[in-house]
Design a protein around this motif. Structure first.
Motif, mmCIF file in Angstrom:
data_model
loop_
_atom_site.group_PDB
_atom_site.id
_atom_site.type_symbol
_atom_site.label_atom_id
_atom_site.label_comp_id
_atom_site.label_asym_id
_atom_site.label_seq_id
_atom_site.Cartn_x
_atom_site.Cartn_y
_atom_site.Cartn_z
ATOM 1 N N ALA A 45 0.758 -1.243 0.143
ATOM 2 C CA ALA A 45 0.128 -0.053 -0.102
ATOM 3 C C ALA A 45 0.757 1.416 -0.093
ATOM 4 O O ALA A 45 0.639 2.095 -0.724
ATOM 5 N N LEU A 46 1.968 1.059 0.394
ATOM 6 C CA LEU A 46 3.018 2.224 0.829
ATOM 7 C C LEU A 46 3.619 2.585 -0.684
ATOM 8 O O LEU A 46 3.856 3.657 -1.153
ATOM 9 N N ASP A 47 4.182 1.310 -1.346
ATOM 10 C CA ASP A 47 4.791 1.656 -2.286
ATOM 11 C C ASP A 47 3.840 1.567 -3.854
ATOM 12 O O ASP A 47 4.358 2.420 -4.591
ATOM 13 N N GLY A 48 2.815 0.760 -3.645
ATOM 14 C CA GLY A 48 1.909 1.216 -4.702
ATOM 15 C C GLY A 48 0.492 0.439 -4.698
ATOM 16 O O GLY A 48 0.226 -0.729 -5.023
ATOM 17 N N PRO A 49 -0.178 1.309 -4.217
ATOM 18 C CA PRO A 49 -1.703 0.633 -3.791
ATOM 19 C C PRO A 49 -2.438 0.368 -4.758
ATOM 20 O O PRO A 49 -3.051 -0.871 -4.312
ATOM 21 N N GLY A 50 -2.294 0.527 -5.909
ATOM 22 C CA GLY A 50 -2.923 -0.046 -7.168
ATOM 23 C C GLY A 50 -2.722 -1.490 -7.235
ATOM 24 O O GLY A 50 -3.288 -2.165 -7.959
ATOM 25 N N ALA A 51 -1.573 -2.008 -6.722
ATOM 26 C CA ALA A 51 -1.243 -3.445 -6.660
ATOM 27 C C ALA A 51 -2.066 -4.252 -5.781
ATOM 28 O O ALA A 51 -2.233 -5.604 -5.929
ATOM 29 N N LEU A 52 -3.115 -3.915 -5.028
ATOM 30 C CA LEU A 52 -3.946 -4.404 -4.126
ATOM 31 C C LEU A 52 -5.351 -4.173 -4.692
ATOM 32 O O LEU A 52 -5.680 -3.406 -5.299
ATOM 33 N N GLU A 53 -6.105 -5.311 -4.181
ATOM 34 C CA GLU A 53 -7.456 -5.494 -4.799
ATOM 35 C C GLU A 53 -8.146 -4.153 -3.936
ATOM 36 O O GLU A 53 -7.650 -3.872 -2.934
ATOM 37 N N SER A 54 -9.248 -3.597 -4.661
ATOM 38 C CA SER A 54 -9.888 -2.766 -4.041
ATOM 39 C C SER A 54 -10.467 -2.932 -2.642
ATOM 40 O O SER A 54 -10.330 -2.101 -1.688
ATOM 41 N N GLU A 55 -10.851 -4.181 -2.299
ATOM 42 C CA GLU A 55 -11.193 -4.409 -1.073
ATOM 43 C C GLU A 55 -10.080 -4.438 -0.023
ATOM 44 O O GLU A 55 -10.339 -3.924 1.203
ATOM 45 N N GLY A 56 -8.899 -4.817 -0.400
ATOM 46 C CA GLY A 56 -7.866 -4.795 0.387
ATOM 47 C C GLY A 56 -7.368 -3.258 0.780
ATOM 48 O O GLY A 56 -7.053 -2.939 2.078
ATOM 49 N N ARG A 57 -7.454 -2.452 -0.272
ATOM 50 C CA ARG A 57 -7.090 -1.064 -0.083
ATOM 51 C C ARG A 57 -8.304 -0.431 1.021
ATOM 52 O O ARG A 57 -8.122 0.242 1.516
ATOM 53 N N TYR A 58 -9.520 -0.822 0.739
ATOM 54 C CA TYR A 58 -10.519 -0.453 1.497
ATOM 55 C C TYR A 58 -10.464 -0.503 3.175
ATOM 56 O O TYR A 58 -10.603 0.211 3.672
ATOM 57 N N ARG A 59 -9.891 -1.921 3.242
ATOM 58 C CA ARG A 59 -9.771 -2.515 4.414
ATOM 59 C C ARG A 59 -8.819 -1.681 5.168
ATOM 60 O O ARG A 59 -8.781 -1.223 6.251
ATOM 61 N N ILE A 60 -7.453 -1.531 4.469
ATOM 62 C CA ILE A 60 -6.562 -0.706 5.065
ATOM 63 C C ILE A 60 -6.701 0.719 5.522
ATOM 64 O O ILE A 60 -6.767 1.222 6.622
ATOM 65 N N ALA A 61 -7.685 1.230 4.636
ATOM 66 C CA ALA A 61 -7.710 2.619 4.792
ATOM 67 C C ALA A 61 -8.698 3.038 5.665
ATOM 68 O O ALA A 61 -8.533 3.896 6.708
ATOM 69 N N LEU A 62 -9.641 2.169 5.934
ATOM 70 C CA LEU A 62 -10.847 2.085 7.038
ATOM 71 C C LEU A 62 -10.048 2.002 8.297
ATOM 72 O O LEU A 62 -10.352 2.558 9.118
ATOM 73 N N ARG A 63 -9.274 0.961 8.481
ATOM 74 C CA ARG A 63 -8.643 0.500 9.686
ATOM 75 C C ARG A 63 -7.490 1.574 9.885
ATOM 76 O O ARG A 63 -7.440 2.127 11.221
ATOM 77 N N ALA A 64 -7.083 2.144 9.234
ATOM 78 C CA ALA A 64 -5.846 2.971 9.316
ATOM 79 C C ALA A 64 -6.262 4.354 9.826
ATOM 80 O O ALA A 64 -5.655 5.093 10.701
ATOM 81 N N SER A 65 -7.264 4.628 9.186
ATOM 82 C CA SER A 65 -8.112 6.012 9.260
ATOM 83 C C SER A 65 -8.428 6.114 11.076
ATOM 84 O O SER A 65 -8.554 7.010 11.679
ATOM 85 N N TYR A 66 -9.197 4.905 11.364
ATOM 86 C CA TYR A 66 -9.710 4.679 12.713
ATOM 87 C C TYR A 66 -8.143 4.711 13.898
ATOM 88 O O TYR A 66 -8.519 5.492 14.725
ATOM 89 N N LEU A 67 -7.579 4.313 13.455
ATOM 90 C CA LEU A 67 -6.159 4.401 14.094
ATOM 91 C C LEU A 67 -5.759 5.829 14.190
ATOM 92 O O LEU A 67 -5.361 6.339 15.290
ATOM 93 N N ILE A 68 -5.767 6.331 13.259
ATOM 94 C CA ILE A 68 -5.314 7.848 13.212
ATOM 95 C C ILE A 68 -6.322 8.650 14.170
ATOM 96 O O ILE A 68 -5.809 9.314 15.276
#
Length: 79
Positions: A45-68
Motif C-alpha cells: 500500500a505504501l509502495d503502490g496501492p494499485g497492486a492491491l485489490e480494491s477490497e484490500g485497499r478499502y480495509r487498510i484505509a478504513l482501519r488506518a483511518s480509525y487508528l489515526i
C-alpha cells in the motif's frame, strides 16, 4: 476541504499510512498488529496501492483511518 475530494484514492491511502509512520511514530509492524492487516499488504500500500485489490485497499484505509482517529483522541489537548 473540497480540494481533498480531488486527491486520488491511492494517494489518500498512502498519505494515511505516511501520517501514521511519520506524524504518529508507528512502524509498519505496529500498524500491522493494531489493524490486523498483513505487513506485506501495508508495504504494498505504501509502495503502490494499485497492486492491491480494491477490497484490500478499502480495509487498510478504513482501519488506518480509525487508528489515526484513536491517536488524535489520545493526544492531550493543545499538543
Amino acid at each position: 476541504m473540497a480540494y481533498g475530494f480531488e486527491i486520488d484514492d491511492d494517494e489518500r491511502l498512502r498519505a494515511i499510512l505516511e501520517t501514521l509512520t511519520v506524524e504518529c511514530g508507528f512502524t509498519l509492524p505496529h500498524i500491522s498488529r493494531l489493524t490486523r492487516v498483513a505487513l506485506d499488504d501495508l508495504t504494498t500500500a505504501l509502495d503502490g496501492p494499485g497492486a492491491l485489490e480494491s477490497e484490500g485497499r478499502y480495509r487498510i484505509a478504513l482501519r488506518a483511518s480509525y487508528l489515526i482517529n484513536a491517536v488524535n483522541q489520545a493526544r492531550p489537548v493543545g499538543a
